[in-house]
Design a protein around this motif. Sequence first.
Motif, PDB file in Angstrom:
ATOM      1  N   HIS A  59      39.834  31.401  62.413  1.00 54.97           N
ATOM      2  CA  HIS A  59      40.451  30.751  61.331  1.00 54.97           C
ATOM      3  C   HIS A  59      40.247  29.005  61.198  1.00 54.97           C
ATOM      4  CE1 HIS A  59      42.023  34.510  60.926  1.00 54.97           C
ATOM      5  NE2 HIS A  59      42.650  34.586  62.011  1.00 54.97           N
ATOM      6  N   PRO A  60      38.987  28.806  61.230  1.00 56.25           N
ATOM      7  CA  PRO A  60      38.963  27.384  61.291  1.00 56.25           C
ATOM      8  C   PRO A  60      39.016  26.584  59.745  1.00 56.25           C
ATOM      9  CG  PRO A  60      36.762  28.499  60.860  1.00 56.25           C
ATOM     10  CD  PRO A  60      37.936  29.514  60.917  1.00 56.25           C
ATOM     11  N   GLN A  61      39.448  25.388  60.309  1.00 51.54           N
ATOM     12  CA  GLN A  61      39.685  24.257  58.898  1.00 51.54           C
ATOM     13  C   GLN A  61      38.116  23.849  58.431  1.00 51.54           C
ATOM     14  OE1 GLN A  61      42.702  21.145  59.357  1.00 51.54           O
ATOM     15  NE2 GLN A  61      43.705  22.432  60.538  1.00 51.54           N
ATOM     16  N   VAL A  62      37.299  23.846  59.374  1.00 56.79           N
ATOM     17  CA  VAL A  62      35.980  23.156  59.203  1.00 56.79           C
ATOM     18  C   VAL A  62      34.906  23.773  60.007  1.00 56.79           C
ATOM     19  CG1 VAL A  62      34.330  21.238  59.424  1.00 56.79           C
ATOM     20  CG2 VAL A  62      36.748  20.762  58.959  1.00 56.79           C
ATOM     21  N   ILE A  63      33.956  24.147  59.204  1.00 58.46           N
ATOM     22  CA  ILE A  63      32.777  24.985  59.826  1.00 58.46           C
ATOM     23  C   ILE A  63      31.693  23.906  59.632  1.00 58.46           C
ATOM     24  CG2 ILE A  63      31.109  26.943  59.572  1.00 58.46           C
ATOM     25  CD1 ILE A  63      34.225  27.579  57.880  1.00 58.46           C
ATOM     26  N   VAL A  64      30.997  23.645  60.918  1.00 57.16           N
ATOM     27  CA  VAL A  64      29.783  22.666  60.911  1.00 57.16           C
ATOM     28  C   VAL A  64      28.471  23.646  61.186  1.00 57.16           C
ATOM     29  CG1 VAL A  64      28.764  20.505  62.009  1.00 57.16           C
ATOM     30  CG2 VAL A  64      31.305  20.976  61.791  1.00 57.16           C
ATOM     31  N   VAL A  65      27.829  23.402  60.136  1.00 62.71           N
ATOM     32  CA  VAL A  65      26.519  24.370  60.431  1.00 62.71           C
ATOM     33  C   VAL A  65      25.272  23.414  60.946  1.00 62.71           C
ATOM     34  CG1 VAL A  65      24.654  25.497  59.161  1.00 62.71           C
ATOM     35  CG2 VAL A  65      27.218  25.636  58.491  1.00 62.71           C
ATOM     36  N   LEU A  66      24.684  23.715  62.105  1.00 61.90           N
ATOM     37  CA  LEU A  66      23.616  22.834  62.835  1.00 61.90           C
ATOM     38  C   LEU A  66      22.309  23.330  62.379  1.00 61.90           C
ATOM     39  CD1 LEU A  66      25.640  22.557  66.048  1.00 61.90           C
ATOM     40  CD2 LEU A  66      25.463  20.870  64.325  1.00 61.90           C
ATOM     41  N   GLY A  67      21.759  22.734  61.498  1.00 61.78           N
ATOM     42  CA  GLY A  67      20.215  23.027  61.256  1.00 61.78           C
ATOM     43  C   GLY A  67      19.993  24.265  60.190  1.00 61.78           C
ATOM     44  N   ALA A  68      18.587  24.320  59.952  1.00 63.35           N
ATOM     45  CA  ALA A  68      18.157  25.121  58.825  1.00 63.35           C
ATOM     46  C   ALA A  68      18.477  26.684  58.962  1.00 63.35           C
ATOM     47  CB  ALA A  68      16.543  24.863  58.482  1.00 63.35           C
ATOM     48  N   THR A  69      18.274  26.899  60.283  1.00 59.60           N
ATOM     49  CA  THR A  69      18.548  28.550  60.548  1.00 59.60           C
ATOM     50  C   THR A  69      19.740  29.006  60.352  1.00 59.60           C
ATOM     51  OG1 THR A  69      16.539  28.602  62.050  1.00 59.60           O
ATOM     52  CG2 THR A  69      18.246  30.593  62.134  1.00 59.60           C
ATOM     53  N   ALA A  70      20.755  28.249  60.762  1.00 60.25           N
ATOM     54  CA  ALA A  70      22.198  28.462  60.617  1.00 60.25           C
ATOM     55  C   ALA A  70      22.784  28.308  59.238  1.00 60.25           C
ATOM     56  CB  ALA A  70      23.290  27.538  61.412  1.00 60.25           C
ATOM     57  N   ALA A  71      21.996  27.428  58.610  1.00 58.68           N
ATOM     58  CA  ALA A  71      22.349  27.273  56.968  1.00 58.68           C
ATOM     59  C   ALA A  71      21.835  28.312  56.252  1.00 58.68           C
ATOM     60  CB  ALA A  71      21.792  25.775  56.325  1.00 58.68           C
ATOM     61  N   LYS A  72      20.760  28.885  56.567  1.00 58.06           N
ATOM     62  CA  LYS A  72      20.143  30.153  55.878  1.00 58.06           C
ATOM     63  C   LYS A  72      21.150  31.241  55.989  1.00 58.06           C
ATOM     64  CE  LYS A  72      15.410  28.626  55.777  1.00 58.06           C
ATOM     65  NZ  LYS A  72      13.787  28.655  56.523  1.00 58.06           N
ATOM     66  N   ALA A  73      21.497  31.296  57.451  1.00 59.31           N
ATOM     67  CA  ALA A  73      22.411  32.562  57.541  1.00 59.31           C
ATOM     68  C   ALA A  73      23.774  32.493  56.865  1.00 59.31           C
ATOM     69  CB  ALA A  73      22.616  32.394  59.192  1.00 59.31           C
ATOM     70  N   LEU A  74      24.206  31.542  56.777  1.00 58.91           N
ATOM     71  CA  LEU A  74      25.591  31.220  56.123  1.00 58.91           C
ATOM     72  C   LEU A  74      25.442  31.140  54.625  1.00 58.91           C
ATOM     73  CD1 LEU A  74      27.911  29.465  58.738  1.00 58.91           C
ATOM     74  CD2 LEU A  74      27.736  31.936  57.818  1.00 58.91           C
ATOM     75  N   LEU A  75      24.540  30.104  54.013  1.00 57.51           N
ATOM     76  CA  LEU A  75      24.445  29.781  52.732  1.00 57.51           C
ATOM     77  C   LEU A  75      23.438  30.218  51.861  1.00 57.51           C
ATOM     78  CD1 LEU A  75      25.586  26.116  53.841  1.00 57.51           C
ATOM     79  CD2 LEU A  75      27.029  27.832  53.128  1.00 57.51           C
ATOM     80  N   GLY A  76      22.222  30.875  52.589  1.00 58.00           N
ATOM     81  CA  GLY A  76      21.273  31.313  51.806  1.00 58.00           C
ATOM     82  C   GLY A  76      19.942  30.643  52.045  1.00 58.00           C
ATOM     83  N   PRO A  77      18.927  31.272  51.823  1.00 56.07           N
ATOM     84  CA  PRO A  77      17.434  30.733  51.843  1.00 56.07           C
ATOM     85  C   PRO A  77      17.165  29.398  51.047  1.00 56.07           C
ATOM     86  CG  PRO A  77      17.321  32.713  50.681  1.00 56.07           C
ATOM     87  CD  PRO A  77      18.752  32.560  51.023  1.00 56.07           C
ATOM     88  N   THR A  78      17.943  29.217  50.011  1.00 58.07           N
ATOM     89  CA  THR A  78      17.708  27.987  49.067  1.00 58.07           C
ATOM     90  C   THR A  78      18.286  26.806  49.620  1.00 58.07           C
ATOM     91  OG1 THR A  78      19.324  28.600  47.482  1.00 58.07           O
ATOM     92  CG2 THR A  78      17.229  29.527  47.069  1.00 58.07           C
ATOM     93  N   PHE A  79      19.223  26.699  50.495  1.00 60.70           N
ATOM     94  CA  PHE A  79      19.968  25.587  50.942  1.00 60.70           C
ATOM     95  C   PHE A  79      19.363  24.739  51.830  1.00 60.70           C
ATOM     96  CE2 PHE A  79      22.995  23.107  53.580  1.00 60.70           C
ATOM     97  CZ  PHE A  79      23.723  22.769  52.739  1.00 60.70           C
ATOM     98  N   ARG A  80      19.213  23.487  51.478  1.00 56.42           N
ATOM     99  CA  ARG A  80      18.436  22.714  52.389  1.00 56.42           C
ATOM    100  C   ARG A  80      19.477  21.480  53.005  1.00 56.42           C
ATOM    101  NH1 ARG A  80      15.636  25.850  51.724  1.00 56.42           N
ATOM    102  NH2 ARG A  80      13.620  26.283  50.623  1.00 56.42           N
ATOM    103  N   VAL A  81      19.362  21.562  54.250  1.00 57.88           N
ATOM    104  CA  VAL A  81      20.285  20.618  55.080  1.00 57.88           C
ATOM    105  C   VAL A  81      19.821  19.224  54.587  1.00 57.88           C
ATOM    106  CG1 VAL A  81      20.810  19.923  57.442  1.00 57.88           C
ATOM    107  CG2 VAL A  81      20.715  22.340  56.946  1.00 57.88           C
ATOM    108  N   THR A  82      18.661  18.752  54.429  1.00 55.87           N
ATOM    109  CA  THR A  82      18.088  17.371  54.158  1.00 55.87           C
ATOM    110  C   THR A  82      18.690  17.044  52.838  1.00 55.87           C
ATOM    111  OG1 THR A  82      16.255  18.262  53.329  1.00 55.87           O
ATOM    112  CG2 THR A  82      15.983  17.668  55.624  1.00 55.87           C
ATOM    113  N   ARG A  83      19.043  17.865  52.118  1.00 55.99           N
ATOM    114  CA  ARG A  83      19.673  17.471  50.832  1.00 55.99           C
ATOM    115  C   ARG A  83      21.296  17.268  50.650  1.00 55.99           C
ATOM    116  NH1 ARG A  83      16.236  21.731  46.903  1.00 55.99           N
ATOM    117  NH2 ARG A  83      14.287  21.229  47.281  1.00 55.99           N
ATOM    118  N   GLN A  84      21.725  18.235  51.391  1.00 57.92           N
ATOM    119  CA  GLN A  84      23.270  18.217  51.447  1.00 57.92           C
ATOM    120  C   GLN A  84      24.096  18.003  52.629  1.00 57.92           C
ATOM    121  OE1 GLN A  84      23.482  22.059  48.537  1.00 57.92           O
ATOM    122  NE2 GLN A  84      25.130  20.792  48.408  1.00 57.92           N
TER     123      GLN A  84
END
Length: 230
Positions: free
Chosen positions: A135-160
């Motif tokens: 039950h975290p207050q903040v989730i920190v996603v580290l890198g593209a693979t983790a971002a795709k796992a949680l946020l979907g394949p179109t998410f770009r870490v470099t942009r957001q």
Amino acid sequence: MVEIAPGAQQFIPPQADTLDELRAAAAGCQGCELYREASQTVFGRGDATARVVFVGEQPGDMEDQKGLPFVGPAGRLLRRAVDDAGLDPGHIYLTNAVKHFRFELRGKRRIHQTPDRVHITACRPWLVAEFTQLHPQVIVVLGATAAKALLGPTFRVTRQRGELLPWPAAAQHPEDFQQVPVDSAGDTTDAPPAQLLATIHPSAVLRADDQDKAYEGLVADLTVAARALT
């Protein structure tokens, strides 16, 4: 390239209500072919009541040998960045989107290979199961693979990167994270609202031409996460 995998869902105990139970079950996971060559499953570790959850890509060579996430060079750098950002290392939880080490053998060396989409998809049920207990207050996603796992394949870490997003609303499938158990009888409640922030993986800092600048960027992003804590 592997095209299909049975997935981890069948290996998750339906009545598991602690991270320790999930960790024990994950040791026998054969949801994709990575278990065949990896030494062991590397499950998450840390404070079950963590205010901040870090999600990385996959275990590396040292993590695979020790069975713990973020204990190699990237993990040591992350620990330093956590300290420099003012986060309490005693109240964080560390995990990966993929729980087995994917590598290519070159001589005696095991060279990291980025997980494919099939590995991310196959292992995603473990990540969902972990979040039902966290039950975290903040989730920190580290890198593209983790971002795709949680946020979907179109998410770009470099942009957001460094931008606070609503959680679980920002997830590719928010419904997977909206309910959490309240007891062993199967009763659930709405997950408490949180925020998510994406940044680079600490291994990217180690690979950067200008490591000082890359490290400063990572710390700046984690400082945003630290300030979001209430």
